[in-house]
Design a protein around this motif. Structure first.
Motif, short mmCIF file in Angstrom:
data_model
loop_
_atom_site.label_atom_id
_atom_site.label_comp_id
_atom_site.label_asym_id
_atom_site.label_seq_id
_atom_site.Cartn_x
_atom_site.Cartn_y
_atom_site.Cartn_z
N SER A 31 59.02 -46.01 -113.01
CA SER A 31 59.40 -44.96 -113.93
C SER A 31 60.97 -44.69 -113.67
N SER A 32 61.42 -43.99 -114.62
CA SER A 32 62.90 -43.80 -114.46
C SER A 32 63.45 -42.56 -113.84
N SER A 33 62.44 -41.84 -113.31
CA SER A 33 62.52 -40.39 -112.54
C SER A 33 61.57 -40.81 -111.18
N ARG A 34 62.10 -39.98 -110.15
CA ARG A 34 61.15 -39.79 -109.05
C ARG A 34 60.20 -38.85 -109.25
N LEU A 35 58.96 -39.28 -108.43
CA LEU A 35 57.93 -38.25 -108.57
C LEU A 35 58.50 -37.08 -107.40
N PRO A 36 58.11 -35.88 -107.95
CA PRO A 36 58.45 -34.91 -107.01
C PRO A 36 57.48 -34.72 -105.63
N ILE A 37 58.18 -34.28 -104.56
CA ILE A 37 57.53 -34.11 -103.37
C ILE A 37 57.01 -32.75 -103.26
N ARG A 38 55.63 -32.75 -102.65
CA ARG A 38 54.74 -31.78 -102.35
C ARG A 38 54.69 -30.82 -103.73
N GLU A 39 54.27 -31.50 -104.82
CA GLU A 39 54.22 -30.85 -106.14
C GLU A 39 53.31 -31.81 -107.03
N TRP A 40 52.44 -30.85 -107.63
CA TRP A 40 51.37 -31.69 -108.50
C TRP A 40 52.26 -32.40 -109.69
N VAL A 41 51.95 -33.36 -110.12
CA VAL A 41 52.61 -34.02 -111.26
C VAL A 41 51.47 -34.96 -112.08
N HIS A 42 51.65 -34.91 -113.38
CA HIS A 42 50.79 -35.62 -114.17
C HIS A 42 51.42 -37.15 -114.48
N VAL A 43 50.53 -38.26 -114.19
CA VAL A 43 51.25 -39.56 -114.48
C VAL A 43 50.06 -40.30 -115.35
N ALA A 44 50.65 -41.15 -116.26
CA ALA A 44 49.80 -41.95 -117.20
C ALA A 44 50.59 -43.23 -117.61
N LEU A 92 54.08 -51.92 -122.30
CA LEU A 92 53.65 -51.00 -121.13
C LEU A 92 54.40 -49.68 -121.51
N ARG A 93 53.61 -48.62 -121.29
CA ARG A 93 54.29 -47.40 -121.30
C ARG A 93 53.99 -46.50 -119.86
N LEU A 94 54.78 -45.65 -119.59
CA LEU A 94 54.63 -45.18 -118.46
C LEU A 94 55.09 -43.49 -118.64
N TYR A 95 54.17 -42.59 -118.48
CA TYR A 95 54.45 -41.10 -118.77
C TYR A 95 54.67 -40.26 -117.53
N ILE A 96 55.50 -39.39 -117.47
CA ILE A 96 55.66 -38.45 -116.36
C ILE A 96 55.35 -36.98 -117.03
N ASP A 97 54.48 -36.20 -116.68
CA ASP A 97 54.26 -34.97 -117.31
C ASP A 97 54.28 -34.72 -118.83
N GLY A 98 53.67 -35.76 -119.41
CA GLY A 98 53.68 -36.08 -120.68
C GLY A 98 54.55 -36.57 -121.74
N LYS A 99 55.77 -36.73 -120.96
CA LYS A 99 56.93 -37.39 -121.60
C LYS A 99 57.02 -39.05 -121.13
N VAL A 100 57.58 -39.59 -122.03
CA VAL A 100 57.84 -41.05 -121.87
C VAL A 100 59.11 -41.23 -120.73
N SER A 101 58.41 -41.65 -119.77
CA SER A 101 59.38 -42.08 -118.42
C SER A 101 60.03 -43.53 -118.76
N SER A 157 51.96 -36.41 -125.47
CA SER A 157 53.27 -35.65 -125.95
C SER A 157 53.37 -34.36 -124.99
N THR A 158 52.24 -34.19 -124.17
CA THR A 158 52.35 -33.29 -123.20
C THR A 158 51.27 -33.52 -122.06
N LYS A 159 51.57 -33.01 -120.85
CA LYS A 159 50.66 -33.16 -119.88
C LYS A 159 49.16 -32.30 -120.03
N PRO A 160 48.13 -32.82 -119.78
CA PRO A 160 46.79 -31.83 -120.22
C PRO A 160 46.86 -30.47 -119.26
N SER A 161 46.49 -29.62 -120.10
CA SER A 161 46.40 -28.11 -119.49
C SER A 161 44.95 -27.92 -119.05
#
Length: 227
Positions: free
Chosen positions: A101-114, A124-133, A181-185
């Motif tokens: 991933s291009s960014s770090r995962l947050p600490i002690r916070e929920w994040v959606h990964v795909a 290969l594709r990697l998404y963080i909170d619905g955005k291409v990382s 295009s977004t994280k699941p709600s």
């Protein structure tokens, strides 16, 4: 997403803590496309001897290349790495392709990964909170089939090591290359096209089988012990 409770992957030894999805044929993609997505909660980053924790691991270095499949790895810098072994002429780790991933995962916070393995389109594709990382070009080769290799949660698939300190929720495995295009709600229903397995982690029975409430019979997840 409201209602995230999570399944703790490293816990005191007296509490069931890590899971394994026993191998079944649906876990091996037949069209060289697979998407894995989940909500992840990182308690702490690895330090020193803790190395590189595995969030998900269908990968083992034992018995040659037979069990080298794919993994989600948390790096010491807090990035997530998608590691896949392709069925090529290369031996061992030489068949691996990785994407960080291009960014770090947050600490002690929920994040959606795909993560998406899309061999026909060479990506290969990697998404963080619905955005291409991150994305990476790959050869149009199938993912190495790994019959007999279970999918482990919170530890390395080859041995009880590289333990992840955190939680996972709403784990879904899909037999196609999805885009986001977004994280699941809202939680998935299990009726989405090409769903292979869906785990809400919303109930643990007396035998420590974690219920997949959309289809508890197919690909059940068994808790295998505490950290």
């Amino acid at each position: 997403m409201p209602g995230l409770n999570g399944f703790m992957l490293v816990t005191p030894a007296s509490v069931p803590g890590r899971g394994v999805i026993t191998f079944e044929e649906p876990l091996t993609p037949t069209n060289d496309q697979i998407t894995v997505d989940a909500y992840i909660y990182v308690n702490n980053l690895p330090e020193g001897h803790q190395g590189t924790p595995r969030i998900l691991s269908k990968y083992s270095h034992f018995e040659g290349d037979r069990h080298r499949g794919w993994e989600w790895i948390l790096t010491p810098t807090g990035h997530i790495q998608f590691r896949v072994n392709q069925a090529s002429q290369a031996k061992g780790m030489g068949g691996d392709v990785t994407l960080d991933s291009s960014s770090r995962l947050p600490i002690r916070e929920w994040v959606h990964v795909a993560t998406v393995y899309d061999a026909p389109n060479g990506e290969l594709r990697l998404y963080i909170d619905g955005k291409v990382s991150a994305t990476r070009r790959i050869a149009n080769l199938p993912m190495r089939p790994t019959p007999g290799q279970d999918l482990y949660l919170g530890r390395y698939g080859g041995q009880d090591s590289h333990q992840f300190d955190g939680m996972i929720d709403e784990l879904r495995i899909t037999g196609e290359a999805l885009t986001f295009s977004t994280k699941p709600s809202h939680p998935y229903t299990g009726h989405e096209p090409n769903t292979i397995g869906l785990y809400h982690f919303d109930q643990v029975g007396p035998t420590f089988v974690v219920t997949n409430s959309s289809d508890p019979v197919r690909l059940p997840l068994q808790v295998v012990g505490g950290g």
